[in-house]
Design an enzyme around this catalytic site. Structure first.
Site, PDB file in Angstrom:
ATOM      1  N   ASP A   1     106.944  23.381  42.839  1.00 46.66           N
ATOM      2  CA  ASP A   1     107.046  23.405  44.292  1.00 46.66           C
ATOM      3  C   ASP A   1     107.440  24.798  44.751  1.00 46.66           C
ATOM      4  OD1 ASP A   1     107.439  22.865  46.951  1.00 46.66           O
ATOM      5  OD2 ASP A   1     108.201  20.853  46.544  1.00 46.66           O
TER       6      ASP A   1
ATOM      7  N   ARG B   1     107.553  25.843  47.789  1.00 42.06           N
ATOM      8  CA  ARG B   1     107.956  25.893  49.184  1.00 42.06           C
ATOM      9  C   ARG B   1     109.332  26.507  49.365  1.00 42.06           C
ATOM     10  NH1 ARG B   1     106.309  19.801  50.542  1.00 42.06           N
ATOM     11  NH2 ARG B   1     107.458  19.581  48.626  1.00 42.06           N
TER      12      ARG B   1
END
Ligand SMILES: [Zn+2]
Ligand SMILES: [Zn+2]
Length: 223
Positions: free
Chosen positions: A151, A153
């Site tokens: 991930d 993000r």
């Protein structure tokens, strides 16, 4: 003093400058705000520009949020294939609609629409990952095979958007504990978590299972 409106924030942000948020010192500015009646209720859309790239992030605001505590927030990462096209490879469209329906029925709330396609790896890389999944890898393995962490993000943009909207504290609509920590680490006060549970379909069951077992999502928790 008159209560501030989103248009006041557009005016106030014209000269906004700051040292930025997070490791990349991201700074966003409210560039415009307008009414956005939708099938999910009355919203206002707020457009943000930033100091790093050409991606315009957006906030969909329901009710009065400026200066408020405990504002329900959903952070949604852009997913072209899911949000716009209705792909069944992921549950993004279901999550987006469920969040907008819930927020539209609350007194106030904000959906932050973050332009970080494919968990931050970009559209083309997301399609490359799909190609690998078609060959048998799961989502985490596919991202790793492409050299990305599971991930990518970062919540700096979201944190700054909440500062810009003068939100004092948030109730985060999520099943992902990393999102709470991510925002808190950037100085956002999180009062509570609102569970966001989606029903699995025959298409996304394997995807949801991977999310739960490999990424620590709290899918079983209710209430
Ligand atoms: Zn700034
Ligand atoms: Zn998606």
């Amino acid at each position: 003093m008159e209560p501030m409106t989103l248009l006041d924030l557009v005016e106030a942000d014209k000269n906004h400058e700051c040292d930025g948020v997070g490791k990349d010192h991201i700074c966003v500015k409210i560039a415009a705000a307008a009414a956005l009646p939708s099938r999910f209720g009355d919203f206002q859309v707020v457009g943000f520009t930033n100091n790093k790239d050409g991606k315009d992030h957006a906030a969909f605001v329901h009710g009065d949020v400026i200066g408020q505590e405990d504002v329900p927030i959903r952070m949604h990462s852009e997913c072209l294939t899911g949000d716009a096209i209705g792909s069944l490879r992921c549950d993004c469209r279901d999550q987006l609609e469920a969040a907008l329906i819930a927020l539209g029925q609350m007194e106030r709330g904000i959906l932050l629409y973050l332009r970080q396609e494919g968990r931050g790896i970009g559209l083309t890389n997301k399609i490359r990952a799909y190609q690998l999944q078609d060959q048998g890898l799961d989502t985490v393995e596919a991202n790793q095979a492409l050299g990305f962490r599971d991930d990518e993000r970062d919540y700096s943009v979201a944190a700054h958007m909440l500062y810009s909207l003068r939100v004092k504290s948030v109730a985060l609509m999520t099943n992902n504990p990393n999102k709470l920590k991510g925002l808190e680490n950037l100085g956002i006060k999180v009062t509570r978590r609102i569970p966001h549970i989606m029903k699995p379909t025959e298409f996304n069951r394997a995807y949801l299972k991977t999310k739960q077992t490999k990424s620590g999502h709290m899918l079983a928790e209710q209430g």
